[in-house]
Write a protein that holds these residues in place. Structure first.
Motif: not given
Lengths: 307, 418
Positions: B184-186, B242, B244-245, B383, B386-387
């Motif tokens: 979730n937080d990537q 997906e 989960q933080t 970034n 991450w994605n």
């Protein structure tokens, strides 16, 4: 009779207007125009340089930027559509039910539905994140209890659901506002009109469709435009729930988060106030066009009734 | 509790500054984002320095981590920033140096205590000038639940094959989530995933420098292979990963629900207070037994001097002391998991921290691949990573496509890759 002397400058008007004008200029008008001005500059070798429309050319001409921009604009539009299709009809329906004289505990319902509106978006964002969480959330358990566990998905983490989910959370939070405005409009309809309708045989639901709804249309118009402006300015809920990268895979990225990321920077991405201002200016133009379309296209055709 | 300490500390600093103003001492103000460390600076680090250097008063004035860069930049522009600046690694600080806000510290004597890798976070691209004293690094790896490993009867994995065998064993057993990580937080997917396991494939510094020089591409095997491993991780993460933080993952692990936590040493002090089971750590498993292991020993905190300070001599004295082994010892033990970067030997008391720092002897150190130079343009490689890491773990993008997309983005602005 003596001719009245030419009136002097009426200082009291200036004095009374001054605080509002000064404060509004300092915190709204000046920053707005300064943002527009900033968007025509860029920073090259530590110097601020005039670049004219270059930032906008990059924003719309360079696919790296324009893809993100159109994605954000598309998401924003979807966010707005959900609000228009869900929030406003529900708001109107709730107001109609609340204004029914036979409803008991109306004040209680009214407060309960309005309370989320006064909550901070940060609280709303975190509370819903917890409710929907696959790990600690109560949503999976509740669905399980009624035998619908198979419907459960980690909604906020799935690209196809995340934006709609957040839009519905926002609807949950703000549905109190259209409800209150419509409720006030409904209360202002004089009983004589409704009674005259009753004499003609218009009662119940048809009284709502044929008498009340036309009378509250101007309020619905105002609500629509408030929703439009609010949605295209939105940022907070998405930021609180999904962070500045508006995951998953930018599926919840709206203009506000895109602008924030660009203007202030994020993680290793350094902030670029000039490109950020260009995006903010584009947002301003979009909202301006939307409001103008409404004012000249719709507002003028609405009939206002005076009682 | 922490809030009252914090308030008390704030009050104390206010009172202190009021009294300090009357004295003739040189006063140094430290800007920092580490507000978690306020108590450690005030109770341990600053008193130790002041005892040795009477005549210099030091004040630690942190701001919130997320706001630090913005606050610091505006203070520097306005000329109201403190004398000592805590430095973020790489471009954020390089920009400050280029703008003339950070002084060149290459010639202070303490600088000789640091290796080039340690200094890379705060040096110009050509390495000619270093503008911050390296203070601490964090080491990536996997933290595991020792009791869970005993219960299921598996050994600590050293190779990739063993690693997946262990994960399979936990999956079969069913009592533990094999690995606690969410997307979730990537950032976890990239930082604790890609950059954690990656150095073993691209051979640490060798691959990282080749990428910067343009000799390797992100579509080459060493850079795709970590994605291939990540693609297999998805099966071993908990239900609904997906959404989960990062705090979710921390809690799942410290509550004893998960067996392995891909992570870094910065978790140590938090986990020590929360977990009531014994924890161990292992470095990213290598491809074949006997391969050299590479770890991400990422330079994270540095400390430099505001070029506009009124007390440059006092500031240099302080920075020299930060470069000394005395500071390293105090700092490392007060904050287990943030390891000093100096070459001086440091005695660590925390067993988990000892395990992490022990890998420096057996493995080659490197830093996160995307941090130096490569995240300077748009699109931002960090970034994007991450994605891409998230997309690969979720199975939305193939490892090859992810690599191709990153390469295309990098090549669009970075000349050596064109």
């Amino acid at each position: 009779m003596a001719t009245p002397s030419k009136p002097g400058i009426r200082w009291h008007i200036v004095v009374f207007l001054a605080p509002a004008v000064l404060v509004y200029t300092a915190v709204m008008i000046y920053p707005l125009f300064n943002t527009l001005r900033l968007s025509f500059f860029s920073e090259i070798d530590q110097e601020r340089v005039w670049v004219g429309l270059d930032n906008f050319r990059t924003l719309f001409g360079n696919t790296i930027w324009s893809d993100q921009f159109w994605n954000a604009l598309g998401n924003n539009t979807w966010f707005f559509i959900i609000h228009m299709l869900v929030q406003n009809p529900i708001g109107v329906a709730l107001a109609a039910i609340l204004s029914s004289p036979r409803l008991r505990f109306a004040a209680l319902y009214r407060s309960a539905i309005f309370i989320p509106t006064i909550l901070s978006f940060v609280i709303v964002g975190f509370a819903w994140k917890l409710i929907l969480s696959p790990i600690w959330g109560i949503a999976p358990g509740m669905l399980d209890a009624i035998g619908l566990k198979f419907l459960y998905q980690p909604w906020l983490g799935k690209e196809e659901y995340a934006l709609t989910t957040l839009a519905l959370v926002s609807v949950w939070q703000y549905v109190g506002i259209p409800m209150m405005l419509i409720y006030a409009a409904l209360l202002s309809i004089p009983d004589e009109i409704l009674e005259a309708g009753e004499c003609d045989g218009i009662t119940g639901l048809s009284a709502f469709w044929k008498i009340k709804l036309p009378l509250i249309l101007p309020s619905i118009g105002i609500i629509s435009i408030l929703t439009f402006v609010g949605n295209f300015n939105a940022f907070d809920l998405i930021y609180a729930a999904q962070g500045a990268l508006a995951g998953p895979d930018f599926s919840t990225d709206i203009l506000g988060t895109f602008m924030y990321r660009t203007f202030f920077g994020f993680q290793l991405q350094l902030g670029d106030p000039h490109m950020g201002s260009a995006i903010a200016s584009a947002m301003f133009v979009i909202i301006l066009i939307g409001v103008c379309l409404y004012l000249f296209g719709i507002q003028r055709r609405l009939r206002n009734y005076q009682f | 509790m922490t809030r009252t300490t914090f308030k008390g500390a704030l009050l104390a600093t206010t009172l202190l500054s009021a009294t300090a103003a009357t004295a003739q001492d040189a006063e140094l103000i430290i800007e920092s984002w580490r507000n978690d460390d306020l108590a450690i600076w005030q109770d341990k680090i600053i008193p130790a320095f002041e005892a040795e250097h009477p005549g210099i008063k030091v004040k630690f004035t942190p701001s919130a981590p997320a706001e630090y860069n913005a606050v610091l930049n505006s203070k520097l522009d306005a000329g109201s920033a403190g004398d000592i600046i805590t430095c973020r690694p790489f471009d954020a600080s390089l920009a400050l140096y280029d703008a003339g806000h950070l002084a060149d510290l290459s010639d202070i004597e303490g600088m000789s205590n640091f290796s080039d890798v340690a200094k890379s976070g705060w040096s110009t691209d050509d390495g000619a000038a270093t503008y911050c004293v390296p203070m601490a690094s964090v080491i990536h790896g996997f933290i595991y639940n020792k009791e869970a490993f005993e219960e299921v009867g598996v050994e600590v994995p050293t190779t990739e094959e063993e690693f997946f065998a262990v994960l399979d064993a936990f999956k079969e057993d069913g009592n533990y989530i094999p690995m606690a990580m969410g997307t979730n937080d990537q950032w976890e997917a990239a930082t604790m995933g890609y950059n954690n396991i990656g150095p073993n494939y691209w051979k640490g510094e060798e691959g990282r420098n080749a990428l910067i020089a343009g000799e390797q591409k992100l579509t080459d095997e060493p850079w795709i292979a970590p994605f291939r491993q990540l693609a297999k991780w998805g099966d071993y993460l908990g239900d609904g990963f997906e959404a989960q933080t990062y705090p979710d993952s921390q809690n799942i692990f410290t509550l004893g629900r998960a067996a392995i936590y891909p992570s870094g040493s910065w978790e140590i002090s938090g986990f020590n207070t929360q977990a009531d089971f014994e924890m161990g750590a292992f470095p990213p498993p290598v491809q074949a037994s006997g391969d050299t292991c590479y770890i991400s020993d990422h330079t994270d905190i540095g400390i430099g001097m505001n070029a506009a300070t009124d007390n440059p001599e006092a500031a240099k004295t302080f920075l020299n002391w930060v470069a000394s082994s005395e500071f390293s010892n105090i700092f490392a033990n007060a904050l287990p998991g943030f390891f000093p970067l100096s070459n001086a030997a440091v005695e660590l008391e925390d067993p988990l921290a000892q395990e992490f720092i022990g890998w420096r002897d057996s493995c080659e150190s490197s830093i996160r691949s995307t941090y130096q130079i490569l995240s300077r343009g748009t699109p931002n490689l960090e970034n994007e990573t991450w994605n891409a890491s998230v997309a690969v773990i979720k199975g939305d993008e193939s490892p090859e496509d992810a690599g191709a997309r990153l390469q295309e983005g990098l090549a669009s602005w970075y000349a050596p890759q064109q």
